[in-house]
Design a protein around this motif. Structure first.
Motif, PDB file in Angstrom:
ATOM      1  N   VAL A   1     -84.534  42.591  57.172  1.00  0.00           N
ATOM      2  CA  VAL A   1     -83.621  43.100  56.150  1.00  0.00           C
ATOM      3  C   VAL A   1     -82.674  44.094  56.823  1.00  0.00           C
ATOM      4  O   VAL A   1     -82.955  44.595  57.917  1.00  0.00           O
ATOM      5  CB  VAL A   1     -84.372  43.804  54.995  1.00  0.00           C
ATOM      6  CG1 VAL A   1     -85.240  42.826  54.234  1.00  0.00           C
ATOM      7  CG2 VAL A   1     -85.203  44.983  55.514  1.00  0.00           C
ATOM      8  N   LYS A   2     -81.567  44.372  56.184  1.00  0.00           N
ATOM      9  CA  LYS A   2     -80.677  45.410  56.676  1.00  0.00           C
ATOM     10  C   LYS A   2     -81.334  46.771  56.435  1.00  0.00           C
ATOM     11  O   LYS A   2     -81.944  46.983  55.382  1.00  0.00           O
ATOM     12  CB  LYS A   2     -79.327  45.343  55.972  1.00  0.00           C
ATOM     13  CG  LYS A   2     -78.537  44.088  56.284  1.00  0.00           C
ATOM     14  CD  LYS A   2     -77.200  44.090  55.543  1.00  0.00           C
ATOM     15  CE  LYS A   2     -76.406  42.827  55.849  1.00  0.00           C
ATOM     16  NZ  LYS A   2     -75.111  42.797  55.109  1.00  0.00           N
ATOM     17  N   ILE A   3     -81.192  47.674  57.399  1.00  0.00           N
ATOM     18  CA  ILE A   3     -81.902  48.948  57.310  1.00  0.00           C
ATOM     19  C   ILE A   3     -80.910  50.108  57.429  1.00  0.00           C
ATOM     20  O   ILE A   3     -80.094  50.159  58.352  1.00  0.00           O
ATOM     21  CB  ILE A   3     -82.969  49.067  58.417  1.00  0.00           C
ATOM     22  CG1 ILE A   3     -83.976  47.921  58.297  1.00  0.00           C
ATOM     23  CG2 ILE A   3     -83.680  50.406  58.342  1.00  0.00           C
ATOM     24  CD1 ILE A   3     -84.923  47.824  59.471  1.00  0.00           C
ATOM     25  N   SER A   4     -81.001  51.011  56.479  1.00  0.00           N
ATOM     26  CA  SER A   4     -80.208  52.242  56.499  1.00  0.00           C
ATOM     27  C   SER A   4     -81.165  53.420  56.601  1.00  0.00           C
ATOM     28  O   SER A   4     -82.074  53.556  55.776  1.00  0.00           O
ATOM     29  CB  SER A   4     -79.377  52.357  55.210  1.00  0.00           C
ATOM     30  OG  SER A   4     -78.830  53.657  55.072  1.00  0.00           O
ATOM     31  N   VAL A   5     -81.002  54.251  57.638  1.00  0.00           N
ATOM     32  CA  VAL A   5     -81.898  55.387  57.852  1.00  0.00           C
ATOM     33  C   VAL A   5     -81.090  56.675  57.928  1.00  0.00           C
ATOM     34  O   VAL A   5     -80.111  56.765  58.676  1.00  0.00           O
ATOM     35  CB  VAL A   5     -82.706  55.227  59.160  1.00  0.00           C
ATOM     36  CG1 VAL A   5     -83.614  56.434  59.357  1.00  0.00           C
ATOM     37  CG2 VAL A   5     -83.519  53.947  59.139  1.00  0.00           C
ATOM     38  N   GLN A   6     -81.494  57.658  57.141  1.00  0.00           N
ATOM     39  CA  GLN A   6     -80.922  58.998  57.242  1.00  0.00           C
ATOM     40  C   GLN A   6     -82.036  59.982  57.520  1.00  0.00           C
ATOM     41  O   GLN A   6     -82.977  60.094  56.734  1.00  0.00           O
ATOM     42  CB  GLN A   6     -80.182  59.398  55.965  1.00  0.00           C
ATOM     43  CG  GLN A   6     -79.515  60.769  56.067  1.00  0.00           C
ATOM     44  CD  GLN A   6     -78.693  61.118  54.845  1.00  0.00           C
ATOM     45  OE1 GLN A   6     -78.652  60.359  53.881  1.00  0.00           O
ATOM     46  NE2 GLN A   6     -78.037  62.260  54.870  1.00  0.00           N
TER      47      GLN A   6
ATOM     48  N   VAL B   1     -90.416  48.416  59.383  1.00  0.00           N
ATOM     49  CA  VAL B   1     -89.868  47.667  58.248  1.00  0.00           C
ATOM     50  C   VAL B   1     -89.993  46.170  58.492  1.00  0.00           C
ATOM     51  O   VAL B   1     -90.416  45.413  57.601  1.00  0.00           O
ATOM     52  CB  VAL B   1     -88.404  48.057  57.997  1.00  0.00           C
ATOM     53  CG1 VAL B   1     -87.781  47.174  56.916  1.00  0.00           C
ATOM     54  CG2 VAL B   1     -88.304  49.534  57.583  1.00  0.00           C
ATOM     55  N   GLN B   2     -89.644  45.721  59.681  1.00  0.00           N
ATOM     56  CA  GLN B   2     -89.717  44.286  59.973  1.00  0.00           C
ATOM     57  C   GLN B   2     -91.152  43.772  59.933  1.00  0.00           C
ATOM     58  O   GLN B   2     -91.399  42.650  59.496  1.00  0.00           O
ATOM     59  CB  GLN B   2     -89.078  44.009  61.331  1.00  0.00           C
ATOM     60  CG  GLN B   2     -87.557  44.191  61.322  1.00  0.00           C
ATOM     61  CD  GLN B   2     -86.927  43.930  62.668  1.00  0.00           C
ATOM     62  OE1 GLN B   2     -87.589  43.965  63.706  1.00  0.00           O
ATOM     63  NE2 GLN B   2     -85.626  43.684  62.668  1.00  0.00           N
ATOM     64  N   ARG B   3     -92.088  44.588  60.376  1.00  0.00           N
ATOM     65  CA  ARG B   3     -93.489  44.174  60.335  1.00  0.00           C
ATOM     66  C   ARG B   3     -93.986  44.023  58.894  1.00  0.00           C
ATOM     67  O   ARG B   3     -94.749  43.104  58.582  1.00  0.00           O
ATOM     68  CB  ARG B   3     -94.358  45.199  61.074  1.00  0.00           C
ATOM     69  CG  ARG B   3     -95.850  44.943  60.936  1.00  0.00           C
ATOM     70  CD  ARG B   3     -96.663  45.880  61.804  1.00  0.00           C
ATOM     71  NE  ARG B   3     -96.440  47.287  61.525  1.00  0.00           N
ATOM     72  CZ  ARG B   3     -97.012  47.959  60.520  1.00  0.00           C
ATOM     73  NH1 ARG B   3     -97.817  47.331  59.680  1.00  0.00           N
ATOM     74  NH2 ARG B   3     -96.773  49.241  60.347  1.00  0.00           N
TER      75      ARG B   3
ATOM     76  N   GLY C   1     -82.611  42.239  50.315  1.00  0.00           N
ATOM     77  CA  GLY C   1     -82.100  42.200  51.675  1.00  0.00           C
ATOM     78  C   GLY C   1     -81.746  43.539  52.282  1.00  0.00           C
ATOM     79  O   GLY C   1     -81.189  43.592  53.380  1.00  0.00           O
ATOM     80  N   MET C   2     -82.098  44.648  51.601  1.00  0.00           N
ATOM     81  CA  MET C   2     -81.712  45.974  52.080  1.00  0.00           C
ATOM     82  C   MET C   2     -82.876  46.945  51.966  1.00  0.00           C
ATOM     83  O   MET C   2     -83.655  46.898  51.010  1.00  0.00           O
ATOM     84  CB  MET C   2     -80.531  46.499  51.248  1.00  0.00           C
ATOM     85  CG  MET C   2     -79.894  47.748  51.800  1.00  0.00           C
ATOM     86  SD  MET C   2     -78.951  47.419  53.301  1.00  0.00           S
ATOM     87  CE  MET C   2     -78.971  49.017  54.090  1.00  0.00           C
ATOM     88  N   CYS C   3     -83.003  47.838  52.944  1.00  0.00           N
ATOM     89  CA  CYS C   3     -84.013  48.896  52.899  1.00  0.00           C
ATOM     90  C   CYS C   3     -83.346  50.218  53.254  1.00  0.00           C
ATOM     91  O   CYS C   3     -82.845  50.396  54.374  1.00  0.00           O
ATOM     92  CB  CYS C   3     -85.139  48.590  53.889  1.00  0.00           C
ATOM     93  SG  CYS C   3     -86.474  49.815  53.867  1.00  0.00           S
ATOM     94  N   HIS C   4     -83.312  51.132  52.290  1.00  0.00           N
ATOM     95  CA  HIS C   4     -82.736  52.465  52.487  1.00  0.00           C
ATOM     96  C   HIS C   4     -83.877  53.461  52.690  1.00  0.00           C
ATOM     97  O   HIS C   4     -84.815  53.505  51.890  1.00  0.00           O
ATOM     98  CB  HIS C   4     -81.913  52.899  51.277  1.00  0.00           C
ATOM     99  CG  HIS C   4     -80.767  51.983  50.958  1.00  0.00           C
ATOM    100  ND1 HIS C   4     -79.569  52.046  51.624  1.00  0.00           N
ATOM    101  CD2 HIS C   4     -80.657  50.987  50.044  1.00  0.00           C
ATOM    102  CE1 HIS C   4     -78.751  51.126  51.136  1.00  0.00           C
ATOM    103  NE2 HIS C   4     -79.387  50.469  50.173  1.00  0.00           N
ATOM    104  N   ILE C   5     -83.789  54.272  53.732  1.00  0.00           N
ATOM    105  CA  ILE C   5     -84.846  55.233  54.048  1.00  0.00           C
ATOM    106  C   ILE C   5     -84.229  56.605  54.306  1.00  0.00           C
ATOM    107  O   ILE C   5     -83.266  56.727  55.068  1.00  0.00           O
ATOM    108  CB  ILE C   5     -85.641  54.784  55.293  1.00  0.00           C
ATOM    109  CG1 ILE C   5     -86.316  53.434  55.034  1.00  0.00           C
ATOM    110  CG2 ILE C   5     -86.685  55.828  55.676  1.00  0.00           C
ATOM    111  CD1 ILE C   5     -86.933  52.814  56.264  1.00  0.00           C
TER     112      ILE C   5
END
Length: 261
Positions: free
Chosen positions: A71-76, A64-66, A43-47
């Motif tokens: 999912v929950k998305i964390s972007v740095q 990501v959704q495509r 359920g999580m995607c870290h980028i």
């Protein structure tokens, strides 16, 4: 002996997300400098992106959704290191130190890749396949085990029975399936989530293509800042890799199957 995973395997999903982000950078800039790392699962995607061109979070969210759904998305996002960026100011030079070995694809690798593509065409879900001589193992999610056994009569199919697969079962990370991507070829880095100035992308592609062309092993090494590798101008290596990636349809398409497709 060879292992192949399909484009819906969690590690390949991570590679595809990274590749799609690099594709986005190239649509914004002719020669961006970018490196993307993706960790995905449960359920999580870290980028993390190190990049010379800003990519809005909305663009990344759409990617990501495509590819994996909601999912929950964390972007740095951080800028590329200044020393590394300046290395490319007056033309393409090796963006890193590295070792590279291109090896001709074997008949066994071709055979298993064909099997993987055939199964994935009918069941486009998480799957992993192993061929060791005449011994074939198939792990394919969301497919009827007994039906696969009818097609592949001598194979071991889903040893634990039917399974769901995907990122709720396993996590995915960029460049974790290089054996599937490269076969017997060897690299000190990773193929995915990087622009063409990175030797991990361009020199790996160059060495692999030369190995297929010549039918022999091609071994190369480079140091950061080199403008030639093995006697070939780095700019030529980059343009060969650019043409190869373009011919596949971009970095995301490259990430689906890697070099062995």
């Amino acid at each position: 002996m060879f292992e192949k995973v399909n484009p819906a395997h969690p590690d390949k999903l991570a590679d595809r997300i990274a590749g799609a982000i690099v594709d986005t950078a190239y649509r914004k800039e002719e020669n961006p400098k970018i490196a993307v790392e993706v960790l995905l699962g449960h359920g999580m995607c870290h980028i993390i992106t190190e990049t010379s061109v800003h990519i809005p979070k909305g663009d990344i969210t759409s990617i990501v959704q495509r590819i994996v759904g909601n999912v929950k998305i964390s972007v740095q996002e951080v800028p590329q290191d200044g020393h590394l960026s300046r290395n490319q100011d007056d033309g393409f030079r090796c963006g890193d130190n590295g070792i590279f070995k291109g090896v001709p694809v074997t008949e066994e690798q071709k055979k298993l890749t064909g099997i993987a593509a055939d199964i994935y065409g009918k069941h486009p879900y998480d799957g992993k396949y192993i061929l060791d001589g005449d011994n074939l193992t198939i792990c394919q999610s969301k497919a009827e085990t007994q039906q696969l056994k009818k097609t592949y009569k001598k194979a071991v199919v889903n040893p634990l029975g039917n399974w769901t697969g995907g990122t709720d079962v396993d996590s995915g990370a960029t460049n974790r399936k290089l054996g599937s991507d490269m076969g017997d070829s060897v690299t000190g880095g990773g193929l995915h989530g990087k622009d063409l100035s990175k030797a991990d992308v361009s020199v790996n592609i160059w060495a692999w293509l030369k190995a297929q062309e010549t039918g022999t092993v091609v071994e190369l090494s480079c140091s950061i800042g080199d403008d030639t590798v093995g006697g070939t101008p780095y700019s030529e290596i980059v343009e060969t890799a650019r043409k190869y990636i373009s011919g596949l349809g971009g970095f995301e398409k490259f990430a689906e199957w890697g070099l062995i497709r």
